[in-house]
Design an enzyme around this catalytic site. Structure first.
Site, PDB file in Angstrom:
ATOM      1  N   GLU A 145      61.711 -53.986 -53.931  1.00  0.00           N
ATOM      2  CA  GLU A 145      62.390 -54.759 -54.974  1.00  0.00           C
ATOM      3  C   GLU A 145      62.283 -54.048 -56.322  1.00  0.00           C
ATOM      4  O   GLU A 145      61.178 -53.730 -56.767  1.00  0.00           O
ATOM      5  CB  GLU A 145      61.747 -56.146 -55.098  1.00  0.00           C
ATOM      6  CG  GLU A 145      62.322 -56.980 -56.239  1.00  0.00           C
ATOM      7  CD  GLU A 145      61.526 -58.250 -56.502  1.00  0.00           C
ATOM      8  OE1 GLU A 145      61.992 -59.091 -57.287  1.00  0.00           O
ATOM      9  OE2 GLU A 145      60.432 -58.396 -55.926  1.00  0.00           O
ATOM     10  N   GLU A 244      61.384 -68.065 -57.294  1.00  0.00           N
ATOM     11  CA  GLU A 244      60.284 -67.344 -57.946  1.00  0.00           C
ATOM     12  C   GLU A 244      60.385 -67.553 -59.457  1.00  0.00           C
ATOM     13  O   GLU A 244      60.636 -66.624 -60.222  1.00  0.00           O
ATOM     14  CB  GLU A 244      60.311 -65.858 -57.588  1.00  0.00           C
ATOM     15  CG  GLU A 244      58.990 -65.177 -57.924  1.00  0.00           C
ATOM     16  CD  GLU A 244      59.034 -63.669 -57.797  1.00  0.00           C
ATOM     17  OE1 GLU A 244      58.023 -63.088 -57.381  1.00  0.00           O
ATOM     18  OE2 GLU A 244      60.069 -63.062 -58.129  1.00  0.00           O
TER      19      GLU A 244
END
Length: 265
Positions: A145, A244
């Site tokens: 990521e 998140e």
């Protein structure tokens, strides 16, 4: 098509002091799926038992972060910590298996002051390749990521989604995928629709938070999330969407955006 939201219990339900307690809180709030960043600082048996008691599915964990107090955010791109990365990779696999988690995000780490970009990239590719290969027999997807370097992690090694996909293509393993975080990509790249459309074949997990405060994905920020959710349906994305984000107040109060958008957990 319904969207499968995963509550990030590292950030959400922080009213409770332990991850173990937050599994039950997530379930009580209606979530079927959870994820957590670093489930390494509480007894693994306690986390496993709490997850099973709550009856939720663990979607993602990260690899060992290093020393968080010293500013570490992963180890995979750090040439001088190769041995530590390898040893802690086994811990990540053990943790994932105990939690029946099928995705592990391999964190790159922060660039040191004497950074050698080429050496770090070579180390990162080597370590991500190793991780993906070790995950394969366990049925675990390896995720990478890009984080943003403008707000969250100024010295993080991997910040460009285009570079992340280049690395995925170069390594070319079927269980190596992109973790596409709308928060980070909006800050670094923008052009969310075309970027997602372009890279969706490489995506193994999606995460969301509002920009710039990383709060609830409501209307208090730059990203039009009703449009994003419609886009995910249009593109037939059938994976998970990790929440998140850092609640601006009480976690449960902050979940009102779900009903306001006509969604459910």
């Amino acid at each position: 098509m319904s969207i499968k939201f995963s509550a990030n219990i590292t950030m959400m339900f922080s009213e409770l002091p332990t991850l173990a307690e937050r599994y039950g809180a997530a379930k009580a709030a209606g979530f079927k799926y959870v994820e957590s960043a670093f489930p390494y600082f509480e007894p693994l048996e306690s986390l496993r038992d709490a997850k099973e008691k709550a009856g939720v599915e663990q979607i993602v964990i990260n690899t060992w972060p290093g020393d968080l107090k010293k500013g570490d955010v992963g180890l995979a791109a750090l040439p001088d910590r190769q041995q530590e990365f390898e040893s802690k990779l086994d811990l990540a696999i053990k943790t994932a298996k105990a939690l029946n988690c099928k995705r592990i995000h391999v964190m790159a780490g922060m660039k040191p002051d004497n950074c050698n970009e080429a050496e770090m990239e070579s180390t990162y590719i080597k370590n991500v390749t190793m991780a993906a290969k070790k995950f394969q027999p366990e049925g675990i997807t390896c995720l990478i990521e890009p984080l943003n370097s403008r707000i969250t992690a100024p010295r993080y090694f991997l910040t460009d989604v285009n570079k992340a996909v280049e690395i995925i293509k170069k390594i070319n393993l079927p269980n190596l995928k992109l973790q596409f975080d709308f928060f980070h990509i909006q800050i670094m790249e923008g052009n969310l629709t075309k970027t997602l459309e372009k890279f969706l074949p490489y995506v193994g997990h999606i995460q969301i938070a509002q920009v710039p405060d990383r709060g609830e994905p409501d209307r208090q920020g730059e990203i039009n999330f009703p449009y994003v959710f419609d886009l995910l349906r249009k593109l037939n994305y059938d994976g998970f969407v990790g929440l998140e984000y850092k609640p601006r107040g009480n976690t449960l109060d902050g979940l009102k955006w779900i009903k306001e958008y006509g969604l459910e957990v």
